[in-house]
Design a protein around this motif. Structure first.
Motif, PDB file in Angstrom:
ATOM      1  N   THR A   4     -37.915  15.289  -4.582  1.00  0.00           N
ATOM      2  CA  THR A   4     -36.651  15.230  -3.851  1.00  0.00           C
ATOM      3  C   THR A   4     -35.651  16.179  -4.480  1.00  0.00           C
ATOM      4  OG1 THR A   4     -37.055  12.918  -3.300  1.00  0.00           O
ATOM      5  CG2 THR A   4     -34.815  13.725  -3.024  1.00  0.00           C
ATOM      6  N   VAL A   6     -31.670  17.406  -4.581  1.00  0.00           N
ATOM      7  CA  VAL A   6     -30.320  16.904  -4.319  1.00  0.00           C
ATOM      8  C   VAL A   6     -29.365  18.088  -4.295  1.00  0.00           C
ATOM      9  CG1 VAL A   6     -28.506  15.321  -5.039  1.00  0.00           C
ATOM     10  CG2 VAL A   6     -30.892  14.736  -5.465  1.00  0.00           C
ATOM     11  N   ILE A  46     -31.693  15.502  -0.234  1.00  0.00           N
ATOM     12  CA  ILE A  46     -30.430  14.784  -0.034  1.00  0.00           C
ATOM     13  C   ILE A  46     -29.320  15.820  -0.178  1.00  0.00           C
ATOM     14  CG2 ILE A  46     -28.921  12.926  -0.830  1.00  0.00           C
ATOM     15  CD1 ILE A  46     -31.328  11.616  -2.102  1.00  0.00           C
TER      16      ILE A  46
END
Length: 275
Positions: A4, A6, A46
């Motif tokens: 992931t 960010v 994200i």
């Protein structure tokens, strides 16, 4: 393996400053994030986007194919503000707890799968620890998703809040990553600009109402009052009372003396007679 990335846009204060990568410029299009995620072998993203230095938006995306969801983040409270007693170890795996409504409606079930893929710890991840000591809860209330972070106490399995806490207000779900056809649009969503506009209109309406009342009071004060003629039958039932002469006593009244009963016995004497 899931990875992931960010991201944060310009104007995101506070925690976003700890992100290692450079911040994204506002002029850049969001599709640039897909290319950077592909370069860094990240399949989840994200992205935090700030507008007008007071509105925070969050994108959750499955790069590069999609889907993606855009949220308005509200009621943010950090760990420094809350000062909760809960605590958890760094690198520990969290449990994810979802409201039962996530399994009933299709758009919530899609968001549930997106949350699981982004917030859960991948299996056999090298930096993960072999224990679970906290839980992430996603609860649906008032057409919003409420996020809470709790510590699991080993003795009695009770929950103590750690923080942070925030509320996600869903805006849209897109088929692609950061765009594409709209799969779902929240009918209950109200933009922050519209919300602030309604507040200004209500305050302006209250001020206008007060101003109208003041103007009416001034008009009533300046009006010429009508003189009502005297009614000749008004004093028909009034009767004059008899005038009594005023007597002024020059001497104080005599004091009445109470005669004491000398033959009255005391309580002891009465008790002896009874015996």
């Amino acid at each position: 393996m899931r990875r992931t990335s960010v991201w944060a846009g310009r104007g995101v204060p506070g925690p976003a400053a700890s992100i290692r990568d450079t911040k994204m410029d506002r002029k850049d299009k969001l599709f640039v994030i897909n290319e950077v995620c592909e370069m860094k072998n990240c399949n989840k993203c994200i992205y935090f986007e700030a507008k007008k230095k007071q509105d925070l938006y969050m994108w959750l995306s499955n790069t590069p194919q999609g889907p993606s969801a855009k949220f308005l983040v509200q009621n943010i409270h950090t760990l420094a503000e809350l000062k909760m007693t809960g605590n958890c170890l760094k690198g520990s795996r969290p449990l994810l707890s979802f409201d039962p409504i996530f399994d009933k409606e299709p758009h919530y079930s899609l968001l549930k799968e997106l949350f699981i893929q982004i917030f859960s710890t991948p299996r056999y991840h090298p930096k993960s620890q072999p224990f679970v000591d906290h839980v992430f809860t996603f609860t649906v209330a008032d057409n919003r998703i409420w996020f809470r972070n709790y510590q699991i106490i080993e003795e009695d399995a009770a929950l103590v809040e750690i923080g942070p806490r925030f509320v996600l207000n869903l805006i849209k779900i897109f088929q692609g990553s950061f765009g594409g056809p709209t799969l779902y649009e929240n009918p209950h969503y109200q933009s922050p600009n519209m919300h602030r506009r309604l507040i200004r209109l209500t305050t302006a309406a209250k001020f206008q109402e007060k101003q109208k009342l003041k103007d009416l009071q001034k008009l009533r004060q300046n009006e010429v009052k009508e003189i009502i003629p005297a009614d000749p039958t008004e004093d028909v039932f009034k009767t004059m009372a008899e005038v009594k002469p005023v007597q002024i006593e020059m001497t104080p009244p005599e004091r009445k003396l109470k005669a004491k009963k000398k033959d009255k016995m005391f309580k002891r004497q009465r008790m002896k007679q009874r015996v």
